[in-house]
Design a protein around this motif. Structure first.
Motif, PDB file in Angstrom:
ATOM      1  N   LYS A  50     174.254 161.817  30.573  1.00  0.00           N
ATOM      2  CA  LYS A  50     175.694 161.533  30.608  1.00  0.00           C
ATOM      3  C   LYS A  50     176.477 162.772  31.030  1.00  0.00           C
ATOM      4  CE  LYS A  50     179.503 159.713  27.828  1.00  0.00           C
ATOM      5  NZ  LYS A  50     179.954 158.893  28.964  1.00  0.00           N
ATOM      6  N   VAL A  51     176.045 163.940  30.561  1.00  0.00           N
ATOM      7  CA  VAL A  51     176.696 165.188  30.957  1.00  0.00           C
ATOM      8  C   VAL A  51     176.544 165.402  32.453  1.00  0.00           C
ATOM      9  CG1 VAL A  51     176.598 167.710  30.763  1.00  0.00           C
ATOM     10  CG2 VAL A  51     176.495 166.286  28.699  1.00  0.00           C
ATOM     11  N   ASP A  53     176.193 163.126  34.696  1.00  0.00           N
ATOM     12  CA  ASP A  53     177.005 162.137  35.410  1.00  0.00           C
ATOM     13  C   ASP A  53     178.493 162.492  35.374  1.00  0.00           C
ATOM     14  OD1 ASP A  53     174.921 160.502  36.221  1.00  0.00           O
ATOM     15  OD2 ASP A  53     174.973 159.279  34.394  1.00  0.00           O
ATOM     16  N   ASP A  54     178.977 162.839  34.170  1.00  0.00           N
ATOM     17  CA  ASP A  54     180.416 163.040  33.978  1.00  0.00           C
ATOM     18  C   ASP A  54     180.870 164.478  34.234  1.00  0.00           C
ATOM     19  OD1 ASP A  54     180.324 160.407  33.227  1.00  0.00           O
ATOM     20  OD2 ASP A  54     180.428 160.818  31.065  1.00  0.00           O
ATOM     21  N   GLY A  55     179.944 165.412  34.088  1.00  0.00           N
ATOM     22  CA  GLY A  55     180.311 166.815  34.253  1.00  0.00           C
ATOM     23  C   GLY A  55     181.105 167.370  33.089  1.00  0.00           C
ATOM     24  N   CYS A  56     181.119 166.649  31.977  1.00  0.00           N
ATOM     25  CA  CYS A  56     181.857 167.097  30.795  1.00  0.00           C
ATOM     26  C   CYS A  56     181.236 166.471  29.560  1.00  0.00           C
ATOM     27  CB  CYS A  56     183.339 166.735  30.905  1.00  0.00           C
ATOM     28  SG  CYS A  56     183.636 164.959  31.012  1.00  0.00           S
ATOM     29  N   THR A  64     187.341 168.676  25.115  1.00  0.00           N
ATOM     30  CA  THR A  64     186.289 168.326  26.069  1.00  0.00           C
ATOM     31  C   THR A  64     185.742 169.599  26.708  1.00  0.00           C
ATOM     32  OG1 THR A  64     187.308 166.187  26.575  1.00  0.00           O
ATOM     33  CG2 THR A  64     185.724 167.050  28.175  1.00  0.00           C
TER      34      THR A  64
END
Length: 260
Positions: A50-51, A53-56, A64
């Motif tokens: 998920k990190v 994919d989202d970059g955060c 965040t």
């Protein structure tokens, strides 16, 4: 981190990082290291996906964390013992020589790479998406150090210790003979110490440091290390007929003044 690297080695570090990441001095960059990633749970792999994919990553306090310009590094000991046995069993520890020998070594390493890759793929079947996201092309196999690598590291350690003696005690030089350097290397390559890697140097360095400390604490000025002296690390044969490291001091001869 780079500020702690000696100036003469810093350029080489910059070049390697730039080649791997495209980073240049002045860029803000972060490195996140996960040691022994194979021991993590599937949940950790899913969070990391998920990190990626989202970059955060959202925190419980509402903030965040942004992972812009961040490099994720993962280490693993998968197939490590097997790798050591394979290389030691085929006599490739400290293996070097003719071009033909080099070719044999490279072919063997290519085969080992395939074996390591197969073991990693097998382990990450629990979360194949994570392994696919990292990509085979980004996986680096670290082979056991060879004799020339140990010698390079040893030379750096000797330089660092010499600098420390100069700064703290004002000593002129620390000279380690070729025989003494070979003694260090043999200790590191000893099968009983092999798993320690370069940490095998620590025990031998401790012996040297104790010998230097004894000379520094001498009451007899004729044997005492004083500012400007040189410390020589050499090999001697003890009463049991075994090699051991000794340290002796040499007081440089005063230089005659140059006549005007």
């Amino acid at each position: 981190m780079l500020r702690e690297v000696k100036a003469e080695h810093r350029l080489a570090v910059y070049e390697k990082i730039q080649k791997l990441t495209g980073w240049t001095p002045g860029d803000n960059i972060s490195i996140v290291l996960f040691d022994e990633i194979e021991k993590a749970s599937v949940f950790v792999y899913q969070v990391l996906l998920k990190v990626f994919d989202d970059g955060c990553f959202p925190l419980l306090n509402g903030e965040t964390t942004i992972f812009k310009n961040t490099i994720f590094c993962f280490t693993s000991n998968l197939y490590g013992l097997e790798l050591m046995k394979e290389i030691s069993g085929r006599g490739l520890v400290g293996f070097r020589g003719k071009a033909a020998d080099y070719s044999v070594r490279e072919k063997f390493k290519n085969q080992l790479y395939k074996e390591v890759l197969a073991e990693v793929e097998k382990r990450f079947r629990v979360c194949p998406e994570f392994f696919a996201r990292i990509g085979k092309e980004n996986m680096v196999v670290c082979y056991p150090l060879e004799e020339e690598h140990y010698l390079e590291i040893l030379n750096l350690r000797i330089d660092e210790y010499e600098s420390a003696l100069m700064v703290e005690y004002g000593l002129g030089r620390l000279i380690v003979s070729g025989a003494a350097r070979n003694f260090f290397i043999r200790e590191a390559l000893d099968p009983l110490n092999r798993a320690l890697g370069v940490r095998a140097f620590n025990r031998v360095f401790d012996d040297v440091k104790r010998a230097v400390s004894i000379l520094l604490d001498q009451d007899d000025e004729s044997n005492k290390l004083i500012p400007g002296d040189w410390a020589f690390v050499e090999i001697a044969i003890n009463k049991a007929g075994e090699e051991e490291l000794i340290v002796r001091r040499k007081r440089p001869e005063p230089t005659a003044p140059v006549p005007h």
